[in-house]
Every structure is written in structure tokens, then in C-alpha cells.
Write a protein that holds these residues in place. Sequence first.
Motif, PDB file in Angstrom:
ATOM      1  N   ILE A   1      40.334  46.584  42.557  1.00  0.00           N
ATOM      2  CA  ILE A   1      41.729  47.169  43.456  1.00  0.00           C
ATOM      3  C   ILE A   1      41.637  45.663  43.725  1.00  0.00           C
ATOM      4  CG2 ILE A   1      41.318  46.890  45.972  1.00  0.00           C
ATOM      5  CD1 ILE A   1      39.194  49.787  45.795  1.00  0.00           C
TER       6      ILE A   1
ATOM      7  N   ASN B   1      41.912  46.581  52.228  1.00  0.00           N
ATOM      8  CA  ASN B   1      40.350  47.508  51.049  1.00  0.00           C
ATOM      9  C   ASN B   1      39.864  46.500  52.103  1.00  0.00           C
ATOM     10  OD1 ASN B   1      41.475  49.262  49.916  1.00  0.00           O
ATOM     11  ND2 ASN B   1      43.131  47.549  49.330  1.00  0.00           N
TER      12      ASN B   1
ATOM     13  N   ASN C   1      45.397  46.690  40.415  1.00  0.00           N
ATOM     14  CA  ASN C   1      45.919  47.077  40.611  1.00  0.00           C
ATOM     15  C   ASN C   1      47.278  47.373  41.541  1.00  0.00           C
ATOM     16  OD1 ASN C   1      45.633  50.000  42.902  1.00  0.00           O
ATOM     17  ND2 ASN C   1      45.008  48.639  44.066  1.00  0.00           N
TER      18      ASN C   1
END
Length: 197
Positions: A63, A176, A67
Motif C-alpha cells: 500500500i 491507511n 499503490n
Amino acid sequence: MGLGDAILGALFGVASSASAKTFPPPCVMGDESIMSKKAHGTSAVPVQGSLRWDCDGKTADRICNFNRHYAEHSGYWEGTSFLQEMGGGADDGGGPSAPIRFYDSNTGKLLFEAPKGRTWEEFVRESKSHGWPSFRDQEVEWDNVRVLPNGETVSVDGTHLGHNLPDRKGSRYCINLVSIAGRPVEGSGGETGGAEL
């Protein structure tokens, strides 16, 4: 406009690159060069070896560094040790005695400090409501965080953090946990103060 931009735009009202926008101060805007290819995806280094709150390093690396549009699954952060280590959820009267400092999972630089301007209970309740830790402008360390014209929120070192999804209260940075579960490193600006649990 890519498929990812179209999906974000349709689901969250995030502007695509075709309709780039700016967000009001104190938000600091960045440009695409921040996310250019580096030694490890969009970052110069991989994620730290031992992330806080039992965050999964493999998920974090994917992530943070490889990403631009996707996220840990909604509610992921609630399945980590974060709430337990920080003193509880929104309804049990717990919480840390000082704001919690959140560090870049790659570099260890200070990115967010929360809660500020609201209670622990309000921070947790809003984060649970949206599925990701949700920060407000006063909780962002603007020396180290930028927002791209499509709302993507990143570190100045190229770590994908999440997205700015404004609501009626203003900018809301849905981030996140795996991207902000780093540990402070010397010179990161966060060695003292705040809750480092």
C-alpha cells in the motif's frame, strides 16, 4: 482519467486528474513528481521491519510503495492492537493522556498527531464511521504531508497514505493505518512528546 480515478470520483467525490483541484489552507498541495518511481516503488526505502500496532509489513509495503489508489480494507485498523494499546474505543471512556503521534511506515517521519481540537472519543467515532483513521487539518504535520490535486494524500518522501475526502466540516484525511504505523527515527522531529505507545 484512469479507472482508479473514475472509481474514486464516483464513490467519494474525489477529483480526477482531468478535473484537478486545490484544497483550502492549511492543506499543502503537492504534485505528481512526489510519487515518481524511486528505488522501492514510489519511495526510496521499504517499510520498517517492525511496524507499530501489529500492522502487517507485507500489506504495508504494497500500500505504501506500490499503490496509488487502493487501501487496506475498511475497518482493518480496528483488527490491529491500535485501540487496545491506545486505551480503548469511543464508548468506554478510555484513550491516551496525550495526542498520539503517527509516523511514516517507511521513513519514520512524523505525519499526524491526534486528537487535536477534539476528544479521543470523537477521533475514534469518526474513524470507525469512515472505516479508516480520519484526521483533520490541525492534526496533519504539513512539513511532511502533501495532497495531490486528485485528493491522494502522500508523504513528501513518496509514501501513499490515503485520500482527502472532505465533508461538511472540511478536509478529512482518511489514512491507511499501515502507512502511518512507523516508528520514529532520530531526526524525524518526533522523538519527544505525544503518546509513543
